[in-house]
Design a protein around this motif. Structure first.
Motif, PDB file in Angstrom:
ATOM      1  N   PRO A  61       0.807  -1.226   0.000  1.00  0.00           N
ATOM      2  CA  PRO A  61       0.000   0.000   0.000  1.00  0.00           C
ATOM      3  C   PRO A  61       0.841   1.279   0.000  1.00  0.00           C
ATOM      4  O   PRO A  61       0.447   2.277  -0.595  1.00  0.00           O
ATOM      5  CB  PRO A  61      -0.823  -0.086   1.280  1.00  0.00           C
ATOM      6  N   MET A  62       1.985   1.246   0.664  1.00  0.00           N
ATOM      7  CA  MET A  62       2.841   2.427   0.706  1.00  0.00           C
ATOM      8  C   MET A  62       3.534   2.612  -0.639  1.00  0.00           C
ATOM      9  O   MET A  62       4.285   1.735  -1.083  1.00  0.00           O
ATOM     10  CB  MET A  62       3.895   2.308   1.811  1.00  0.00           C
ATOM     11  N   HIS A  63       3.272   3.738  -1.258  1.00  0.00           N
ATOM     12  CA  HIS A  63       3.826   4.052  -2.574  1.00  0.00           C
ATOM     13  C   HIS A  63       5.340   3.843  -2.613  1.00  0.00           C
ATOM     14  O   HIS A  63       5.872   3.260  -3.562  1.00  0.00           O
ATOM     15  CB  HIS A  63       3.453   5.499  -2.915  1.00  0.00           C
ATOM     16  N   SER A  64       6.040   4.277  -1.591  1.00  0.00           N
ATOM     17  CA  SER A  64       7.506   4.192  -1.567  1.00  0.00           C
ATOM     18  C   SER A  64       8.025   2.764  -1.404  1.00  0.00           C
ATOM     19  O   SER A  64       9.204   2.508  -1.640  1.00  0.00           O
ATOM     20  CB  SER A  64       8.068   5.072  -0.449  1.00  0.00           C
ATOM     21  N   ASP A  65       7.152   1.819  -1.035  1.00  0.00           N
ATOM     22  CA  ASP A  65       7.562   0.426  -0.843  1.00  0.00           C
ATOM     23  C   ASP A  65       7.292  -0.456  -2.062  1.00  0.00           C
ATOM     24  O   ASP A  65       7.524  -1.658  -2.011  1.00  0.00           O
ATOM     25  CB  ASP A  65       6.836  -0.175   0.360  1.00  0.00           C
ATOM     26  N   ARG A  66       6.825   0.102  -3.145  1.00  0.00           N
ATOM     27  CA  ARG A  66       6.444  -0.700  -4.316  1.00  0.00           C
ATOM     28  C   ARG A  66       7.609  -0.944  -5.261  1.00  0.00           C
ATOM     29  O   ARG A  66       7.559  -0.656  -6.456  1.00  0.00           O
ATOM     30  CB  ARG A  66       5.307  -0.020  -5.063  1.00  0.00           C
ATOM     31  N   ASP A  67       8.657  -1.524  -4.727  1.00  0.00           N
ATOM     32  CA  ASP A  67       9.856  -1.777  -5.534  1.00  0.00           C
ATOM     33  C   ASP A  67       9.588  -2.757  -6.673  1.00  0.00           C
ATOM     34  O   ASP A  67      10.144  -2.612  -7.759  1.00  0.00           O
ATOM     35  CB  ASP A  67      10.997  -2.280  -4.652  1.00  0.00           C
ATOM     36  N   VAL A  68       8.749  -3.757  -6.440  1.00  0.00           N
ATOM     37  CA  VAL A  68       8.481  -4.741  -7.489  1.00  0.00           C
ATOM     38  C   VAL A  68       7.786  -4.081  -8.676  1.00  0.00           C
ATOM     39  O   VAL A  68       8.098  -4.377  -9.832  1.00  0.00           O
ATOM     40  CB  VAL A  68       7.671  -5.948  -6.952  1.00  0.00           C
ATOM     41  N   VAL A  69       6.884  -3.165  -8.418  1.00  0.00           N
ATOM     42  CA  VAL A  69       6.195  -2.452  -9.495  1.00  0.00           C
ATOM     43  C   VAL A  69       7.182  -1.559 -10.241  1.00  0.00           C
ATOM     44  O   VAL A  69       7.163  -1.482 -11.470  1.00  0.00           O
ATOM     45  CB  VAL A  69       5.011  -1.623  -8.941  1.00  0.00           C
ATOM     46  N   LYS A  70       8.058  -0.912  -9.509  1.00  0.00           N
ATOM     47  CA  LYS A  70       9.074  -0.043 -10.118  1.00  0.00           C
ATOM     48  C   LYS A  70       9.982  -0.846 -11.049  1.00  0.00           C
ATOM     49  O   LYS A  70      10.311  -0.408 -12.151  1.00  0.00           O
ATOM     50  CB  LYS A  70       9.885   0.640  -9.024  1.00  0.00           C
ATOM     51  N   ARG A  71      10.365  -2.053 -10.619  1.00  0.00           N
ATOM     52  CA  ARG A  71      11.225  -2.903 -11.465  1.00  0.00           C
ATOM     53  C   ARG A  71      10.503  -3.326 -12.746  1.00  0.00           C
ATOM     54  O   ARG A  71      11.105  -3.412 -13.809  1.00  0.00           O
ATOM     55  CB  ARG A  71      11.675  -4.134 -10.697  1.00  0.00           C
ATOM     56  N   VAL A  72       9.215  -3.581 -12.633  1.00  0.00           N
ATOM     57  CA  VAL A  72       8.453  -4.074 -13.780  1.00  0.00           C
ATOM     58  C   VAL A  72       8.119  -2.963 -14.769  1.00  0.00           C
ATOM     59  O   VAL A  72       8.259  -3.139 -15.976  1.00  0.00           O
ATOM     60  CB  VAL A  72       7.152  -4.764 -13.295  1.00  0.00           C
ATOM     61  N   SER A  73       7.686  -1.797 -14.244  1.00  0.00           N
ATOM     62  CA  SER A  73       7.150  -0.761 -15.134  1.00  0.00           C
ATOM     63  C   SER A  73       7.922   0.547 -15.151  1.00  0.00           C
ATOM     64  O   SER A  73       7.649   1.405 -15.987  1.00  0.00           O
ATOM     65  CB  SER A  73       5.709  -0.450 -14.738  1.00  0.00           C
ATOM     66  N   GLY A  74       8.845   0.707 -14.219  1.00  0.00           N
ATOM     67  CA  GLY A  74       9.557   1.979 -14.133  1.00  0.00           C
ATOM     68  C   GLY A  74       8.826   3.013 -13.306  1.00  0.00           C
ATOM     69  O   GLY A  74       9.306   4.119 -13.125  1.00  0.00           O
ATOM     70  N   ARG A 124       5.911   3.536  -9.769  1.00  0.00           N
ATOM     71  CA  ARG A 124       5.413   2.904  -8.544  1.00  0.00           C
ATOM     72  C   ARG A 124       3.881   2.920  -8.466  1.00  0.00           C
ATOM     73  O   ARG A 124       3.309   2.510  -7.478  1.00  0.00           O
ATOM     74  CB  ARG A 124       6.001   3.595  -7.317  1.00  0.00           C
ATOM     75  N   THR A 125       3.231   3.403  -9.506  1.00  0.00           N
ATOM     76  CA  THR A 125       1.777   3.477  -9.492  1.00  0.00           C
ATOM     77  C   THR A 125       1.166   2.191 -10.039  1.00  0.00           C
ATOM     78  O   THR A 125       1.795   1.462 -10.804  1.00  0.00           O
ATOM     79  CB  THR A 125       1.275   4.670 -10.328  1.00  0.00           C
ATOM     80  N   VAL A 126      -0.063   1.929  -9.652  1.00  0.00           N
ATOM     81  CA  VAL A 126      -0.823   0.789 -10.148  1.00  0.00           C
ATOM     82  C   VAL A 126      -2.132   1.318 -10.718  1.00  0.00           C
ATOM     83  O   VAL A 126      -2.544   2.416 -10.358  1.00  0.00           O
ATOM     84  CB  VAL A 126      -1.089  -0.243  -9.021  1.00  0.00           C
ATOM     85  N   PRO A 127      -2.745   0.592 -11.617  1.00  0.00           N
ATOM     86  CA  PRO A 127      -2.447  -0.755 -12.059  1.00  0.00           C
ATOM     87  C   PRO A 127      -1.314  -0.805 -13.088  1.00  0.00           C
ATOM     88  O   PRO A 127      -1.044   0.169 -13.778  1.00  0.00           O
ATOM     89  CB  PRO A 127      -3.753  -1.214 -12.704  1.00  0.00           C
ATOM     90  N   VAL A 128      -0.708  -1.984 -13.163  1.00  0.00           N
ATOM     91  CA  VAL A 128       0.269  -2.308 -14.196  1.00  0.00           C
ATOM     92  C   VAL A 128      -0.125  -3.676 -14.744  1.00  0.00           C
ATOM     93  O   VAL A 128      -0.363  -4.607 -13.977  1.00  0.00           O
ATOM     94  CB  VAL A 128       1.704  -2.360 -13.634  1.00  0.00           C
ATOM     95  N   LEU A 129      -0.186  -3.785 -16.059  1.00  0.00           N
ATOM     96  CA  LEU A 129      -0.485  -5.060 -16.701  1.00  0.00           C
ATOM     97  C   LEU A 129       0.722  -5.495 -17.504  1.00  0.00           C
ATOM     98  O   LEU A 129       1.263  -4.716 -18.295  1.00  0.00           O
ATOM     99  CB  LEU A 129      -1.694  -4.941 -17.638  1.00  0.00           C
ATOM    100  N   VAL A 130       1.141  -6.735 -17.300  1.00  0.00           N
ATOM    101  CA  VAL A 130       2.214  -7.341 -18.085  1.00  0.00           C
ATOM    102  C   VAL A 130       1.588  -8.468 -18.900  1.00  0.00           C
ATOM    103  O   VAL A 130       0.956  -9.365 -18.342  1.00  0.00           O
ATOM    104  CB  VAL A 130       3.349  -7.880 -17.183  1.00  0.00           C
ATOM    105  N   ASP A 131       1.742  -8.380 -20.217  1.00  0.00           N
ATOM    106  CA  ASP A 131       1.209  -9.391 -21.123  1.00  0.00           C
ATOM    107  C   ASP A 131       2.379 -10.124 -21.764  1.00  0.00           C
ATOM    108  O   ASP A 131       3.049  -9.592 -22.641  1.00  0.00           O
ATOM    109  CB  ASP A 131       0.340  -8.738 -22.188  1.00  0.00           C
TER     110      ASP A 131
END
Length: 100
Positions: A38-51, A53-60
Motif C-alpha cells: 500500500p505504501m507508494h515508496s515500498d512498491r519496488d516490485v512495481v518499479k522494477r516491472v514498469s519503471g 510505482r503506481t498501479v495498475p500495471v499489466l504485463v502481457d
C-alpha cells in the motif's frame, strides 16, 4: 492462453485497478493478480516491472507489453482481446489524477 500470460499488479480496493479487473473478467481472460504494498515508496516490485510505482500495471507475456494507467490498459485489452463486443468497462471515463 495460460494463467501466467497476463499479470496485473494492483492494490486492494483501488478503483483504477478494479476498472481493469472488470474488463479482464468481462473478456474471460485468465490472469494472475499480484497485490502490491500500500505504501507508494515500498512498491519496488512495481518499479522494477514498469519503471513507476503506481498501479495498475499489466504485463502481457503474449505480446511482451507492459502497460500502466487504467485507460491505457483498457484500450490495449479492447484492441488485443476485445473482439466485436462493446465492453461496459470501456464506457467509463478515465479519471484525471490517476495513480494509486
Amino acid at each position: 492462453m495460460t494463467a501466467q500470460s497476463l499479470t496485473l499488479y494492483r492494490l486492494q480496493a483501488c478503483p483504477f485497478c478494479e476498472r481493469v479487473v472488470r474488463l479482464l473478467d468481462e473478456y474471460d481472460l485468465d490472469y494472475q493478480s499480484r497485490f502490491v504494498e500500500p505504501m507508494h515508496s515500498d512498491r519496488d516490485v512495481v518499479k522494477r516491472v514498469s519503471g513507476k510505482r503506481t498501479v495498475p500495471v499489466l504485463v502481457d507475456e503474449n505480446t511482451g507489453a507492459t502497460l500502466t494507467e487504467s485507460a491505457n490498459i483498457v484500450s490495449y485489452l479492447e484492441a488485443t482481446y476485445g473482439g466485436d463486443a462493446e465492453p461496459t468497462a470501456a464506457a467509463e471515463p478515465a479519471t484525471a489524477g490517476e495513480g494509486s
